[in-house]
Scaffold this motif. Sequence first.
Motif, PDB file in Angstrom:
ATOM      1  N   GLN A   4       0.544  27.753 -10.090  1.00 51.35           N
ATOM      2  CA  GLN A   4       1.416  28.737 -10.724  1.00 51.35           C
ATOM      3  C   GLN A   4       0.628  29.455 -11.822  1.00 51.35           C
ATOM      4  OE1 GLN A   4       4.805  29.704 -10.173  1.00 51.35           O
ATOM      5  NE2 GLN A   4       4.144  28.888  -8.217  1.00 51.35           N
ATOM      6  N   GLN A   5      -0.159  30.395 -11.441  1.00 51.94           N
ATOM      7  CA  GLN A   5      -0.947  31.130 -12.420  1.00 51.94           C
ATOM      8  C   GLN A   5      -0.121  32.187 -13.127  1.00 51.94           C
ATOM      9  OE1 GLN A   5      -4.971  32.291 -11.207  1.00 51.94           O
ATOM     10  NE2 GLN A   5      -4.667  31.120  -9.325  1.00 51.94           N
ATOM     11  N   VAL A   6       0.979  32.553 -12.518  1.00 52.55           N
ATOM     12  CA  VAL A   6       1.886  33.538 -13.107  1.00 52.55           C
ATOM     13  C   VAL A   6       3.266  32.908 -13.137  1.00 52.55           C
ATOM     14  CG1 VAL A   6       2.870  35.841 -12.904  1.00 52.55           C
ATOM     15  CG2 VAL A   6       0.503  35.435 -12.200  1.00 52.55           C
ATOM     16  N   LYS A   7       3.857  32.872 -14.316  1.00 51.86           N
ATOM     17  CA  LYS A   7       5.127  32.173 -14.464  1.00 51.86           C
ATOM     18  C   LYS A   7       6.205  33.073 -15.051  1.00 51.86           C
ATOM     19  CE  LYS A   7       2.815  27.765 -15.302  1.00 51.86           C
ATOM     20  NZ  LYS A   7       2.642  26.609 -16.202  1.00 51.86           N
ATOM     21  N   ASP A  58       4.462  34.924 -18.169  1.00 49.96           N
ATOM     22  CA  ASP A  58       3.281  34.291 -18.754  1.00 49.96           C
ATOM     23  C   ASP A  58       2.246  34.040 -17.667  1.00 49.96           C
ATOM     24  OD1 ASP A  58       5.787  32.728 -20.399  1.00 49.96           O
ATOM     25  OD2 ASP A  58       4.209  33.707 -21.567  1.00 49.96           O
ATOM     26  N   TYR A  59       0.992  34.076 -18.050  1.00 47.65           N
ATOM     27  CA  TYR A  59      -0.056  33.801 -17.076  1.00 47.65           C
ATOM     28  C   TYR A  59      -1.088  32.859 -17.676  1.00 47.65           C
ATOM     29  CZ  TYR A  59      -2.662  37.461 -19.580  1.00 47.65           C
ATOM     30  OH  TYR A  59      -3.287  38.218 -20.543  1.00 47.65           O
ATOM     31  N   THR A  60      -1.815  32.191 -16.790  1.00 50.70           N
ATOM     32  CA  THR A  60      -2.777  31.194 -17.258  1.00 50.70           C
ATOM     33  C   THR A  60      -4.221  31.594 -17.002  1.00 50.70           C
ATOM     34  OG1 THR A  60      -2.598  29.992 -15.164  1.00 50.70           O
ATOM     35  CG2 THR A  60      -1.133  29.304 -16.959  1.00 50.70           C
ATOM     36  N   GLY A  79       8.851  32.364  -5.764  1.00 50.77           N
ATOM     37  CA  GLY A  79       8.186  33.656  -5.870  1.00 50.77           C
ATOM     38  C   GLY A  79       7.438  33.977  -4.598  1.00 50.77           C
ATOM     39  N   LEU A  80       6.684  35.030  -4.660  1.00 53.13           N
ATOM     40  CA  LEU A  80       5.882  35.453  -3.520  1.00 53.13           C
ATOM     41  C   LEU A  80       4.579  34.662  -3.531  1.00 53.13           C
ATOM     42  CD1 LEU A  80       6.594  39.211  -4.008  1.00 53.13           C
ATOM     43  CD2 LEU A  80       7.179  37.937  -1.947  1.00 53.13           C
ATOM     44  N   GLN A  81       4.401  33.836  -2.525  1.00 54.00           N
ATOM     45  CA  GLN A  81       3.188  33.037  -2.424  1.00 54.00           C
ATOM     46  C   GLN A  81       2.171  33.752  -1.548  1.00 54.00           C
ATOM     47  OE1 GLN A  81       2.718  30.061  -4.067  1.00 54.00           O
ATOM     48  NE2 GLN A  81       4.689  30.477  -5.043  1.00 54.00           N
ATOM     49  N   LEU A 105      -0.649  34.305   0.928  1.00 59.77           N
ATOM     50  CA  LEU A 105      -1.164  33.533   2.058  1.00 59.77           C
ATOM     51  C   LEU A 105      -2.596  33.938   2.397  1.00 59.77           C
ATOM     52  CD1 LEU A 105       1.948  33.516   4.442  1.00 59.77           C
ATOM     53  CD2 LEU A 105       1.181  31.725   2.861  1.00 59.77           C
ATOM     54  N   ILE A 106      -2.784  35.219   2.710  1.00 59.97           N
ATOM     55  CA  ILE A 106      -4.098  35.638   3.182  1.00 59.97           C
ATOM     56  C   ILE A 106      -4.227  37.150   3.101  1.00 59.97           C
ATOM     57  CG2 ILE A 106      -3.452  35.901   5.627  1.00 59.97           C
ATOM     58  CD1 ILE A 106      -6.113  34.350   6.265  1.00 59.97           C
ATOM     59  N   GLN A 107      -5.471  37.619   2.962  1.00 62.15           N
ATOM     60  CA  GLN A 107      -5.763  39.038   2.943  1.00 62.15           C
ATOM     61  C   GLN A 107      -6.833  39.368   3.973  1.00 62.15           C
ATOM     62  OE1 GLN A 107      -8.183  40.459  -0.224  1.00 62.15           O
ATOM     63  NE2 GLN A 107      -8.125  42.573   0.508  1.00 62.15           N
ATOM     64  N   TYR A 108      -6.640  40.485   4.645  1.00 63.79           N
ATOM     65  CA  TYR A 108      -7.658  41.039   5.523  1.00 63.79           C
ATOM     66  C   TYR A 108      -8.030  42.427   5.046  1.00 63.79           C
ATOM     67  CZ  TYR A 108      -7.661  37.349   8.952  1.00 63.79           C
ATOM     68  OH  TYR A 108      -7.833  36.140   9.572  1.00 63.79           O
ATOM     69  N   TYR A 109      -9.296  42.736   5.187  1.00 69.14           N
ATOM     70  CA  TYR A 109      -9.778  44.064   4.826  1.00 69.14           C
ATOM     71  C   TYR A 109     -10.601  44.593   5.998  1.00 69.14           C
ATOM     72  CZ  TYR A 109     -12.279  47.844   2.510  1.00 69.14           C
ATOM     73  OH  TYR A 109     -12.793  49.073   2.187  1.00 69.14           O
ATOM     74  N   ASN A 110     -10.137  45.647   6.593  1.00 70.65           N
ATOM     75  CA  ASN A 110     -10.840  46.315   7.683  1.00 70.65           C
ATOM     76  C   ASN A 110     -11.280  45.324   8.767  1.00 70.65           C
ATOM     77  OD1 ASN A 110     -11.715  48.670   8.896  1.00 70.65           O
ATOM     78  ND2 ASN A 110     -13.712  48.638   7.891  1.00 70.65           N
ATOM     79  N   GLY A 111     -10.395  44.419   9.092  1.00 75.21           N
ATOM     80  CA  GLY A 111     -10.652  43.496  10.189  1.00 75.21           C
ATOM     81  C   GLY A 111     -11.248  42.164   9.795  1.00 75.21           C
ATOM     82  N   GLU A 112     -11.649  42.039   8.533  1.00 73.51           N
ATOM     83  CA  GLU A 112     -12.278  40.785   8.125  1.00 73.51           C
ATOM     84  C   GLU A 112     -11.426  40.062   7.097  1.00 73.51           C
ATOM     85  OE1 GLU A 112     -16.958  42.124   8.725  1.00 73.51           O
ATOM     86  OE2 GLU A 112     -16.265  41.283   6.826  1.00 73.51           O
ATOM     87  N   GLU A 113     -11.420  38.738   7.179  1.00 80.93           N
ATOM     88  CA  GLU A 113     -10.708  37.953   6.184  1.00 80.93           C
ATOM     89  C   GLU A 113     -11.379  38.117   4.830  1.00 80.93           C
ATOM     90  OE1 GLU A 113      -9.646  33.793   7.193  1.00 80.93           O
ATOM     91  OE2 GLU A 113     -10.453  33.309   5.195  1.00 80.93           O
ATOM     92  N   ARG A 114     -10.611  38.456   3.815  1.00 79.59           N
ATOM     93  CA  ARG A 114     -11.188  38.718   2.495  1.00 79.59           C
ATOM     94  C   ARG A 114     -10.822  37.645   1.475  1.00 79.59           C
ATOM     95  NH1 ARG A 114     -13.029  43.296  -0.312  1.00 79.59           N
ATOM     96  NH2 ARG A 114     -13.857  43.929   1.704  1.00 79.59           N
ATOM     97  N   ALA A 115      -9.603  37.150   1.538  1.00 79.87           N
ATOM     98  CA  ALA A 115      -9.169  36.141   0.571  1.00 79.87           C
ATOM     99  C   ALA A 115      -8.123  35.254   1.217  1.00 79.87           C
ATOM    100  CB  ALA A 115      -8.596  36.797  -0.682  1.00 79.87           C
ATOM    101  N   LYS A 116      -8.115  34.002   0.756  1.00 78.01           N
ATOM    102  CA  LYS A 116      -7.175  33.041   1.303  1.00 78.01           C
ATOM    103  C   LYS A 116      -6.416  32.390   0.164  1.00 78.01           C
ATOM    104  CE  LYS A 116      -7.780  30.492   5.606  1.00 78.01           C
ATOM    105  NZ  LYS A 116      -8.701  29.714   6.438  1.00 78.01           N
ATOM    106  N   GLY A 117      -5.127  32.256   0.327  1.00 74.69           N
ATOM    107  CA  GLY A 117      -4.311  31.602  -0.684  1.00 74.69           C
ATOM    108  C   GLY A 117      -3.773  30.290  -0.163  1.00 74.69           C
ATOM    109  N   ASN A 118      -2.501  30.057  -0.400  1.00 76.14           N
ATOM    110  CA  ASN A 118      -1.880  28.795  -0.004  1.00 76.14           C
ATOM    111  C   ASN A 118      -1.419  28.818   1.442  1.00 76.14           C
ATOM    112  OD1 ASN A 118      -2.133  27.810  -2.671  1.00 76.14           O
ATOM    113  ND2 ASN A 118      -0.302  28.946  -3.262  1.00 76.14           N
ATOM    114  N   ILE A 119      -2.331  29.071   2.342  1.00 76.81           N
ATOM    115  CA  ILE A 119      -1.957  29.166   3.746  1.00 76.81           C
ATOM    116  C   ILE A 119      -2.221  27.829   4.443  1.00 76.81           C
ATOM    117  CG2 ILE A 119      -4.216  30.112   4.419  1.00 76.81           C
ATOM    118  CD1 ILE A 119      -2.613  31.830   6.516  1.00 76.81           C
ATOM    119  N   LEU A 120      -1.207  27.355   5.155  1.00 77.73           N
ATOM    120  CA  LEU A 120      -1.324  26.085   5.856  1.00 77.73           C
ATOM    121  C   LEU A 120      -2.269  26.220   7.045  1.00 77.73           C
ATOM    122  CD1 LEU A 120       2.484  25.173   5.938  1.00 77.73           C
ATOM    123  CD2 LEU A 120       0.755  24.264   4.372  1.00 77.73           C
ATOM    124  N   GLU A 121      -2.830  25.094   7.455  1.00 79.68           N
ATOM    125  CA  GLU A 121      -3.732  25.117   8.612  1.00 79.68           C
ATOM    126  C   GLU A 121      -2.992  25.483   9.888  1.00 79.68           C
ATOM    127  OE1 GLU A 121      -7.101  21.857   7.180  1.00 79.68           O
ATOM    128  OE2 GLU A 121      -6.167  21.719   9.145  1.00 79.68           O
TER     129      GLU A 121
END
Lengths: 112, 111
Positions: free
Chosen positions: A2-5, A24-26, B42-44, B46-62
Amino acid sequence: DQQVKQNSPSLSVQEGRISILNCDYTNSMFDYFLWYKKYPAEGPTFLISISSIKDKNEDGRFTVFLNKSAKHLSLHIVPSQPGDSAVYFCAASAVNNNDMRFGAGTRLTVKP
Amino acid sequence: DSGVTQTPKHLITATGQRVTLRCSPRSGDLSVYWYQQSLDQGLQFLIQYYNGEERAKGNILERFSAQQFPDLHSELNLSSLELGDSALYFCASSVARNGYTFGSGTRLTVV
């Protein structure tokens, strides 16, 4: 992580009064902050943003304040209108990251 | 209409099944982001793609995966579904990091 709360899940105000939503953010790497507004059955829509080089940004009835030392930002709505009733999400991103982190949201209800 | 199109709007499926959510970004946007919003959460990211390539990964399950195709549309694949996967799934697209535009979401219900 939770980096943004957003610690207040809901807020109710009277029409015409001020609404203050807090966030708030961390992560000290965050340098860009945004507020999104979400109505039921719709996706979030951009409302207002602020860069870390500023401490205030105003757009009509909406003003965002940033306190970097406290890692805190707030959204002020003056005067509040019934149409402002929605869920407000605070979001932040860092210059070295493209993804944005969101808070849990605050449901604002403006009563006529 | 935000310009970001998500289909389907609603999806009801059984546990253990696999579904695919689709997102067409706004014209000209190269980045696609997927977010999950569970009840009262809140909005969690999951993942970002940029022009066809994976750019960032968040709390995405396997059990979840995504891809972005040459025409820039993206698909989020959710497999071995569990009751807890019931949520709103939002797609957003952007040109720059401050220009997120969200679709109206797909409501997934796992029964």
